[in-house]
Motif scaffolding. Structure first.
Motif, mmCIF file in Angstrom:
data_model
loop_
_atom_site.group_PDB
_atom_site.id
_atom_site.type_symbol
_atom_site.label_atom_id
_atom_site.label_comp_id
_atom_site.label_asym_id
_atom_site.label_seq_id
_atom_site.Cartn_x
_atom_site.Cartn_y
_atom_site.Cartn_z
ATOM 1 N N PHE A 174 0.845 -1.197 0.000
ATOM 2 C CA PHE A 174 0.000 0.000 0.000
ATOM 3 C C PHE A 174 0.882 1.250 0.000
ATOM 4 O O PHE A 174 1.921 1.277 0.667
ATOM 5 C CB PHE A 174 -0.919 0.021 1.228
ATOM 6 N N GLU A 175 0.426 2.271 -0.715
ATOM 7 C CA GLU A 175 1.202 3.495 -0.796
ATOM 8 C C GLU A 175 1.087 4.335 0.473
ATOM 9 O O GLU A 175 1.969 5.138 0.774
ATOM 10 C CB GLU A 175 0.744 4.326 -1.992
ATOM 11 N N SER A 176 -0.009 4.164 1.194
ATOM 12 C CA SER A 176 -0.248 4.978 2.384
ATOM 13 C C SER A 176 -1.324 4.333 3.245
ATOM 14 O O SER A 176 -2.003 3.390 2.812
ATOM 15 C CB SER A 176 -0.719 6.388 1.975
ATOM 16 N N ILE A 177 -1.502 4.859 4.454
ATOM 17 C CA ILE A 177 -2.583 4.400 5.321
ATOM 18 C C ILE A 177 -3.931 4.694 4.677
ATOM 19 O O ILE A 177 -4.869 3.890 4.771
ATOM 20 C CB ILE A 177 -2.493 5.098 6.705
ATOM 21 N N GLU A 178 -4.031 5.812 3.984
ATOM 22 C CA GLU A 178 -5.285 6.164 3.323
ATOM 23 C C GLU A 178 -5.639 5.150 2.241
ATOM 24 O O GLU A 178 -6.793 4.726 2.134
ATOM 25 C CB GLU A 178 -5.185 7.558 2.712
ATOM 26 N N GLN A 179 -4.653 4.739 1.452
ATOM 27 C CA GLN A 179 -4.914 3.730 0.427
ATOM 28 C C GLN A 179 -5.310 2.399 1.065
ATOM 29 O O GLN A 179 -6.175 1.684 0.555
ATOM 30 C CB GLN A 179 -3.682 3.529 -0.458
ATOM 31 N N LEU A 180 -4.695 2.098 2.194
ATOM 32 C CA LEU A 180 -5.065 0.893 2.940
ATOM 33 C C LEU A 180 -6.527 0.987 3.374
ATOM 34 O O LEU A 180 -7.281 0.007 3.274
ATOM 35 C CB LEU A 180 -4.159 0.755 4.164
ATOM 36 N N GLY A 181 -6.933 2.168 3.823
ATOM 37 C CA GLY A 181 -8.327 2.371 4.211
ATOM 38 C C GLY A 181 -9.273 2.189 3.041
ATOM 39 O O GLY A 181 -10.350 1.594 3.185
ATOM 40 N N LEU A 182 -8.885 2.663 1.864
ATOM 41 C CA LEU A 182 -9.719 2.511 0.677
ATOM 42 C C LEU A 182 -9.877 1.041 0.311
ATOM 43 O O LEU A 182 -10.952 0.604 -0.107
ATOM 44 C CB LEU A 182 -9.109 3.278 -0.498
#
Length: 218
Positions: A63-71
């Motif tokens: 994942f590129e970021s925590i936000e992408q993980l959330g998506l």
């Protein structure tokens, strides 16, 4: 030992692709667990990596970021629910009362099977990062639109306008969302669960009874 990992996860057998998928799955599961105590926005990739047992740099391979993980979690949370709802909508021309009962029973079963996912959606729907909130809203709007399309095939609702069909669909989806969120605070098979499901069943039946009397041309 595969360089992607820094703990026993790396010792798992299988192809590189299989190991990568297992670690991705572990990251998603670990995030759901961590989000039981803190919102997604409060998590760091180091926390997630530590929970999984991988080095922080390995996180970025998935994942590129925590936000992408959330998506990714939002999409995963809705995948099986969309499948379930499509199956129910396929029987939308059946008796309304039976369809409502089956729909609510299926929703309760699904919430119990995916409680961590539903809890994640309930928390992040209003408090999550902007992109995550937007993804949740987009999925809910998709539910409303798909249900409205199927409602239009029901003979008694055929004369309805597109706007009115969407309004009815929105009301039904809202009732199911409220039921799912409230179920999280009850125990499976408890009296509280039965009270909630009975109330939801009555609410949706009232909507349907009202819909049968509604003249969309007014």
């Amino acid at each position: 030992m595969c360089s992607d990992y820094a703990c026993p996860v790396s010792e798992a057998s299988g192809s590189r692709a299989e190991r990568k998928e297992r670690t991705r799955r572990a990251i998603l599961d670990a995030t759901l667990e961590l989000c039981e105590d803190a919102p997604l926005a409060a998590l760091s990739l180091r926390q997630v990596a530590k929970q999984v047992g991988i080095v922080p740099t390995a996180f970025y391979r998935h994942f590129e970021s925590i936000e992408q993980l959330g998506l990714a979690l939002v999409e995963e949370s809705f995948v099986s629910l969309r499948s379930m709802m499509r199956a129910l909508r396929a029987n939308a021309t059946a008796d309304f009362a039976n369809l409502i009962d089956v729909s609510i029973a299926t929703m309760v079963e699904h919430v119990r099977e995916q409680e961590m996912h539903y809890a994640f959606i309930a928390r992040e729907r209003f408090a999550g990062p902007t992109a995550v909130r937007g993804a949740i809203d987009t999925n809910l709007v998709r539910f409303v639109d798909e249900l409205a399309t199927d409602l239009a095939r029901i003979p008694v609702l055929t004369p309805w306008s597109t706007d009115d069909l969407r309004t009815l669909s929105d009301l039904i989806v809202t009732a199911f969302v409220a039921l799912a969120e409230r179920l999280l605070a009850t125990s499976p098979g408890s009296s509280a669960e039965r009270i909630l499901t009975d109330a939801a069943r009555t609410q949706v039946r009232m909507l349907i009874i009202g819909a049968r009397q509604w003249n969309s041309s007014r």
